[in-house]
Enzyme design. Structure first.
Site, mmCIF file in Angstrom:
data_model
loop_
_atom_site.group_PDB
_atom_site.id
_atom_site.type_symbol
_atom_site.label_atom_id
_atom_site.label_comp_id
_atom_site.label_asym_id
_atom_site.label_seq_id
_atom_site.Cartn_x
_atom_site.Cartn_y
_atom_site.Cartn_z
ATOM 1 N N GLU A 44 54.139 54.499 65.041
ATOM 2 C CA GLU A 44 53.267 54.120 63.932
ATOM 3 C C GLU A 44 53.397 55.129 62.785
ATOM 4 O O GLU A 44 53.732 56.299 63.009
ATOM 5 C CB GLU A 44 51.821 54.103 64.459
ATOM 6 C CG GLU A 44 50.780 53.729 63.429
ATOM 7 C CD GLU A 44 49.420 53.418 64.048
ATOM 8 O OE1 GLU A 44 49.225 53.659 65.266
ATOM 9 O OE2 GLU A 44 48.543 52.930 63.318
ATOM 10 N N ASN A 193 46.380 43.475 64.956
ATOM 11 C CA ASN A 193 46.291 44.596 65.891
ATOM 12 C C ASN A 193 44.817 44.943 66.073
ATOM 13 O O ASN A 193 44.098 45.131 65.085
ATOM 14 C CB ASN A 193 47.028 45.823 65.335
ATOM 15 C CG ASN A 193 46.767 47.065 66.170
ATOM 16 O OD1 ASN A 193 47.288 47.198 67.276
ATOM 17 N ND2 ASN A 193 45.930 47.973 65.679
ATOM 18 N N GLU A 194 44.376 45.002 67.299
ATOM 19 C CA GLU A 194 42.980 45.359 67.599
ATOM 20 C C GLU A 194 42.046 44.682 66.586
ATOM 21 O O GLU A 194 41.241 45.333 65.912
ATOM 22 C CB GLU A 194 42.806 46.879 67.641
ATOM 23 C CG GLU A 194 43.664 47.513 68.718
ATOM 24 C CD GLU A 194 43.296 48.951 69.090
ATOM 25 O OE1 GLU A 194 42.502 49.587 68.381
ATOM 26 O OE2 GLU A 194 43.824 49.431 70.119
ATOM 27 N N TYR A 262 44.117 52.909 77.057
ATOM 28 C CA TYR A 262 44.461 54.333 77.066
ATOM 29 C C TYR A 262 43.742 55.034 78.200
ATOM 30 O O TYR A 262 42.597 54.681 78.528
ATOM 31 C CB TYR A 262 44.054 54.983 75.736
ATOM 32 C CG TYR A 262 44.958 54.607 74.587
ATOM 33 C CD1 TYR A 262 46.149 55.288 74.371
ATOM 34 C CD2 TYR A 262 44.629 53.567 73.723
ATOM 35 C CE1 TYR A 262 46.996 54.953 73.319
ATOM 36 C CE2 TYR A 262 45.476 53.224 72.663
ATOM 37 C CZ TYR A 262 46.654 53.921 72.472
ATOM 38 O OH TYR A 262 47.502 53.598 71.438
ATOM 39 N N GLU A 316 49.985 48.978 73.857
ATOM 40 C CA GLU A 316 49.591 50.379 73.639
ATOM 41 C C GLU A 316 49.041 50.907 74.960
ATOM 42 O O GLU A 316 48.092 50.331 75.518
ATOM 43 C CB GLU A 316 48.536 50.513 72.532
ATOM 44 C CG GLU A 316 49.097 50.257 71.151
ATOM 45 C CD GLU A 316 48.100 50.552 70.027
ATOM 46 O OE1 GLU A 316 47.230 51.431 70.185
ATOM 47 O OE2 GLU A 316 48.214 49.875 68.987
#
Ligand code: AHR
Length: 513
Positions: A44, A193-194, A262, A316
């Site tokens: 990113e 994204n998200e 995560y 991710e």
């Protein structure tokens, strides 16, 4: 006489006690391919990921580069057989306008990076630089489309610009004018994204309606270009989000659903290299949650897509700690044996769910979060996570061998976790690879593997471990944590006994010849 009786009873006893750590392989049921795309990466526009980490500029005489991209990084990623690379974000993608970043560099529009520190982004690394770099790497590009501040038209035009035949529109004329004659033919497109957070704080119903507009317009009506369109899924246990996307998006408009997870404790982010046993255990708990997260999302998907046509994509994942200021960049962190443990168990989870999980992207490639590479000026080091990815690459596109694993617990206070994780595969040349991770930071594990009909004659292996779970590589001492030859796997008929040290990742190769 009594003594002989006792010995006999004890002998009987020892033979019937099941091994504490036991793995049973099912090589006859190897029918599902482990997609190589599970071993993908994510880069990113954030901190020193792109600038410094990957791109050092066209006129950099100090750091050897090809078109501005560091040669050392290219070589290191090629050795991983990097299958794909996701770009330009992350949150950054939802403020990104690709047309700002094409054409002569002096004419590109500088923007403010609104997601990661409000610094000036000169757009010198744009779609041409990214897509050319993917060609150098031999990796498939995975582009994330701006669905928040961008428009459907902007997304449609991006597809045309990079994919369509010369002469079809002013966009392909522009591509040629800016130096690229042939289309790049990008297959993978993430739509948003998200979107439940930095991508617009949308409700799932709003997202789905918007997604349908993007997904329908981004290709011709029948998707005869075979674009692989990836919808946003949840980043926390919100299975209703998954349910709504799977139920309300017409099957012909979706090829993948992405989830993010995560290994992080948001209430308490520990240092990336100075952490205690509590903090270590906490991160292992979060890493193991991936298993439940995939299983539960898959269960929902199975209700709407029993043929498993839509892929689950973990675009991710990785460990997330306090940034290390010495790295001088947003989200820069060290990478220790703890990260090798996260990588070991996570990749095993992905392999074992290869029927549904067909792509994943480690966050993030260089200089941020769980990187495989760290750079400092002209220096580059490979992290323990790099070595795990390199050891596990033998599973790419191999046939998954189903496994059943029971292991002793890794106990911490009144909590416990499965200590040993395993996955296995058979490659084209009928070699079997078994990857094992022991996350226990106190106890070694003796693991008994029943090969169940695989007639192994030879076994060899490599191990990644170190004295302390905090151990890591530095620019001064880059070889502290590196894979070594592993000899403590012994064949006895159809049983393989593996003695795993604490905190170790082991990959074994078995052949019948
Ligand atoms: O990887 C860092 C950030 O984490 C990404 O930009 C975002 O998608 C996620 O929240």
């Amino acid at each position: 006489m009594r003594k002989i009786f006792l010995i006999l009873v004890m002998g009987l006893f020892t033979t019937v006690i099941p091994a504490q750590n036991r793995v049973v392989l099912h090589p006859d049921s190897a029918t599902i391919k482990i997609s190589r795309h599970i071993y993908g990466h994510f880069a990113e526009h954030l901190g020193r990921v792109i600038y410094d980490g990957i791109y050092v500029g066209d006129n950099n005489a100090k750091i050897p580069n090809t078109g501005g991209v560091r040669n050392d990084v290219i070589e290191a990623l090629k050795k991983l057989n990097i299958p794909n690379l996701r770009w330009p974000g992350g949150c950054f993608a939802d403020t990104y306008h690709w047309k700002d970043a094409i054409g002569p560099k002096s004419e590109r529009k500088a923007i403010e990076n609104l997601s990661w520190g409000n610094y000036r982004e000169d757009n010198s690394f744009g779609p041409h630089e990214f897509l050319n770099m993917c060609e150098l790497l031999g990796a498939e590009p995975y582009l994330a489309v701006n669905m928040n501040s961008g428009t459907v038209r902007e997304a449609v035009e991006w597809v045309q610009y990079v994919n369509h035949a010369n002469g079809t529109s002013y966009l392909t004329d522009l591509r040629e004018k800016y130096g690229r004659e042939k289309p790049w033919r990008v297959t993978y497109w993430g739509i948003g994204n998200e979107s439940w957070d930095c991508g617009g704080h949308m409700s799932v119903d709003y997202y789905v309606n918007l997604y349908k507009r993007f997904a329908t317009a981004m290709t011709n009506y029948f998707n005869s270009e075979n674009l692989f369109r990836i919808a946003v899924g949840p980043g926390f246990p919100d299975y209703n989000w998954t349910e709504t996307v799977m139920r309300d998006v017409p099957a012909r408009r979706i090829e993948g659903l992405s989830i993010h997870h995560y290994a992080v404790n948001w209430q308490h982010r520990s240092s990336s290299y100075e952490f205690n046993d509590d903090e270590y255990f906490m991160i292992m708990e979060k890493a193991w949650f991936m298993e439940e997260f995939i299983r539960k999302n898959s269960e929902v998907m199975n209700n709407y897509d029993p043929e498993k046509r839509v892929a689950l994509i973990v675009d991710e994942w990785g460990g997330w700690y306090d940034p290390d200021p010495r790295g001088n960049g947003a989200l820069y962190q060290q990478n220790t044996i703890r990260d090798a443990m996260i990588a070991g168990i996570t990749l095993n989870i992905f392999n074992n769910h290869a029927d549904r999980v067909r792509m994943a992207n480690l966050a993030q490639t260089v200089n941020a979060l769980q990187s495989v590479i760290l750079t400092k000026d002209e220096k580059m080091i490979l992290t323990p996570t790099y070595h795990v990815m390199e050891m596990y690459k033998v599973h790419q596109d191999a046939m998954l061998v189903p496994v059943r694993c029971t292991s002793e617990d890794f106990v911490h206070g009144n909590k416990k976790l499965q200590s040993v994780s395993v996955s296995a595969s058979l490659d084209d040349s009928e070699k079997m690879h078994i990857s094992l991770t022991n996350i226990d930071n106190d106890k070694p594990k003796k693991v008994e593997i029943d090969l169940n009909g695989f007639n192994a004659k030879n076994v060899s292996g490599r191990i990644l471990t170190s004295g302390k779970v905090q151990d890591h590589n530095t620019f001064e001492y880059p070889g502290k944590v590196v894979p070594e030859k592993f000899d403590d796997a012994v064949l006895s008929g159809n049983i393989l006994i593996v003695n795993m040290p604490q905190n170790s990742v082991i990959v074994l190769e078995l052949s019948e010849l």
